[in-house]
Design a protein around this motif. Structure first.
Motif, short mmCIF file in Angstrom:
data_model
loop_
_atom_site.label_atom_id
_atom_site.label_comp_id
_atom_site.label_asym_id
_atom_site.label_seq_id
_atom_site.Cartn_x
_atom_site.Cartn_y
_atom_site.Cartn_z
N VAL A 43 -5.50 -1.48 -59.86
CA VAL A 43 -5.71 -2.81 -59.30
C VAL A 43 -5.78 -2.98 -57.95
N GLN A 44 -6.90 -3.27 -57.36
CA GLN A 44 -7.16 -3.57 -55.97
C GLN A 44 -7.61 -4.75 -55.38
N GLY A 45 -7.31 -5.41 -54.51
CA GLY A 45 -7.84 -6.41 -53.82
C GLY A 45 -7.61 -6.63 -52.46
N THR A 46 -8.64 -7.30 -51.84
CA THR A 46 -8.80 -7.26 -50.34
C THR A 46 -9.17 -8.84 -49.93
N THR A 47 -8.17 -9.31 -49.13
CA THR A 47 -8.71 -10.66 -48.91
C THR A 47 -8.24 -10.90 -47.09
N GLU A 48 -8.99 -11.63 -46.61
CA GLU A 48 -8.70 -12.09 -45.11
C GLU A 48 -7.78 -13.01 -45.09
N SER A 49 -6.50 -13.17 -45.72
CA SER A 49 -5.89 -14.24 -45.83
C SER A 49 -4.59 -14.26 -44.73
N GLY A 50 -4.61 -13.27 -44.10
CA GLY A 50 -3.18 -13.14 -43.06
C GLY A 50 -3.60 -13.58 -41.88
N ARG A 51 -2.62 -13.78 -41.01
CA ARG A 51 -2.63 -14.37 -39.58
C ARG A 51 -1.54 -13.50 -38.68
N TYR A 52 -2.23 -12.80 -37.81
CA TYR A 52 -1.06 -12.11 -36.81
C TYR A 52 -0.20 -13.00 -36.14
N GLY A 53 1.06 -12.88 -35.83
CA GLY A 53 1.93 -13.47 -35.04
C GLY A 53 1.51 -13.42 -33.46
N ASP A 54 1.81 -14.31 -32.79
CA ASP A 54 1.51 -14.60 -31.54
C ASP A 54 1.92 -13.22 -30.57
N SER A 55 3.17 -12.60 -30.75
CA SER A 55 3.64 -11.53 -30.07
C SER A 55 3.70 -10.20 -30.89
N SER A 56 2.80 -10.17 -31.92
CA SER A 56 2.42 -9.18 -32.62
C SER A 56 1.62 -8.42 -32.16
N PRO A 57 1.95 -6.87 -32.17
CA PRO A 57 0.70 -6.10 -31.88
C PRO A 57 -0.51 -6.08 -32.85
N LYS A 58 -1.70 -6.09 -32.32
CA LYS A 58 -2.86 -6.21 -32.95
C LYS A 58 -3.43 -4.88 -33.53
N GLU A 59 -2.62 -4.32 -34.51
CA GLU A 59 -2.78 -2.89 -35.08
C GLU A 59 -2.80 -2.79 -36.49
N SER A 60 -3.35 -1.92 -36.87
CA SER A 60 -3.51 -1.64 -38.50
C SER A 60 -2.13 -1.03 -38.97
N VAL A 61 -1.67 -1.05 -40.13
CA VAL A 61 -0.43 -0.77 -40.56
C VAL A 61 -0.56 -0.52 -41.89
N HIS A 62 0.11 0.48 -42.96
CA HIS A 62 0.30 0.44 -44.19
C HIS A 62 1.60 1.07 -44.77
N GLY A 63 1.94 0.78 -46.01
CA GLY A 63 3.20 1.42 -46.38
C GLY A 63 3.48 0.32 -47.86
N LEU A 64 4.40 0.90 -48.52
CA LEU A 64 4.82 0.24 -49.61
C LEU A 64 5.42 -1.03 -49.16
#
Length: 397
Positions: A43-64
């Protein structure tokens, strides 16, 4: 002043607490993947439901995805919080394999949650919002969290992932940078508040202007309201008796006698005016005073009424003159003149003068307007015979 207050109020409304927020923010695309044990399907799902934090690096990340082991402390606020990552061993977690911590909002600051998860080697932290907020996300300030990627998702999205983790189903998550947006500080309530503030300031300014111009109109009316009576006043003053001072005449000592208004001694050829109260003054001193105040500076007799003229009292300005001032002792001889051959009766009446009348006389002498027509030439030898009576001069009869 009012303009600056209005600008400050608008800025406070439009930018409440803006010093701790950035002017832009980025959405986060959250893609999840897991295998449903009952059907053994992916089962896969993709949504643009997140929001980056103000001090967070604007980078891609993956993992369990992992979550706190203690069900009573799902916020991850305790420094010793242990995480359970389905599909990954503890050794793999500590060995540096990428995994993402899922924690609930509340209980402590965003920074504490991120630091505690990063201490357990988490490469990213996903914070799901409170239940009352629904799918909404909020800005997150978490300075000092290093290179850890931090995003927030809505409550439904967070609970969907949490239910899978509680069933011990491994969930893979990929977070990528979404859309760049400008922070919207202006809300509907702010617009209404600004409109009300603007209208209020306009009403205050309009009321102040009305008050100012009403006061100015009243002052102008009081200043020029007595112009209709000035002709009558000048006519009455013109009927007061005049006398030309001569050297050596009986009844007046030009070396000792002085005008109570200007405090100057009478000199030969000075023209004085005799009031009905028998007080005498320089014509140039008393005429402007009578034109404005109507009363004798010494005894306050209403000279205009004494001559039979009537002027509305509410249309004139009368300023009382002090009869005496401590430390001032000056006397002025007053003369009584009658049209008798080779005779003059002189009566000395004690009076007092003040330093205020000196300034009034001096300023009156500088008035070149209405008083010029009234006074004429003070040094002229041709003064109407019916207004001047000479004492001690056999040829005056």
């Amino acid at each position: 002043m009012l303009g600056w207050l209005y600008v400050c109020s608008v800025l406070c409304v439009l930018y409440p607490g803006s010093s701790g927020r950035s002017l832009e923010w980025f959405t986060a695309l959250v893609r999840t993947e897991y295998i449903e044990p009952l059907t053994n399907t992916t089962v896969q799902g993709t949504t643009e439901s997140g929001r980056y934090g103000d001090s967070s690096p604007k980078e891609s990340v993956h993992g369990l995805v992992g979550f706190p082991r203690d069900p009573a402390h799902l916020e991850g606020c305790h420094p010793d919080t242990q995480y359970n990552v389905p599909g990954m061993s503890t050794e793999a977690m500590e060995g540096g394999d990428p995994w993402i911590a899922l924690v609930a909002r509340g209980g402590c600051t965003f920074k504490d949650k991120v630091v505690n998860a990063a201490r357990r080697k988490a490469s990213a932290v996903v914070i799901y919002n409170e239940a009352k907020s629904g799918n909404a996300t909020v800005p997150m300030a978490h300075l000092g969290t290093g290179n850890t990627v931090v995003i927030m998702v809505g409550y439904p999205k967070g609970m969907d992932i949490m239910e899978l983790l509680r069933r011990n189903i491994p969930v893979k998550m990929v977070i990528t940078v979404g859309t760049r947006l400008v922070q919207e500080f202006i809300s509907g309530q702010s617009v209404v508040f600004v409109a009300i503030a603007f209208i209020t300031m306009m009403i205050i300014s309009l009321a102040w202007l009305i008050f100012y111009y009403v006061q100015r109109f009243l002052y102008t009316g009081a200043k020029y309201g007595n112009q209709g009576n000035r002709k009558e006043t000048k006519k009455a003053i013109g009927q007061l008796q005049l006398h030309k001072v001569k050297r050596g005449e009986k009844g007046i000592d030009i070396e000792a006698e002085n005008c109570a208004v200007c405090i100057e001694n009478y000199k030969p050829k000075d023209v004085v005016r005799i009031l009905p109260c028998k007080h005498i003054f320089h014509r140039q001193c008393i005429d402007p005073w009578l034109l404005e105040h109507r009363t004798c500076p010494m005894c306050k007799l209403d000279v205009i009424k004494a001559l039979g003229f009537w002027v509305e009292p509410d249309e004139t300005l009368e300023i009382p003159v002090p009869e005496s001032i401590a430390g001032s002792s000056l006397s002025v001889g007053t003369l009584s003149f009658a049209q008798e051959e080779n005779r003059s009766e002189i009566n000395n009446m004690p009076t007092s003068s003040t330093s205020d009348t000196l300034h009034q006389c001096n300023s009156a002498k500088e008035d070149a307007g209405e008083t010029t027509a009234l006074l004429g030439d003070p040094g002229s030898e041709d003064i109407p015979g019916e207004q001047i009576q000479n004492s001690g001069d056999p040829t005056s009869h």
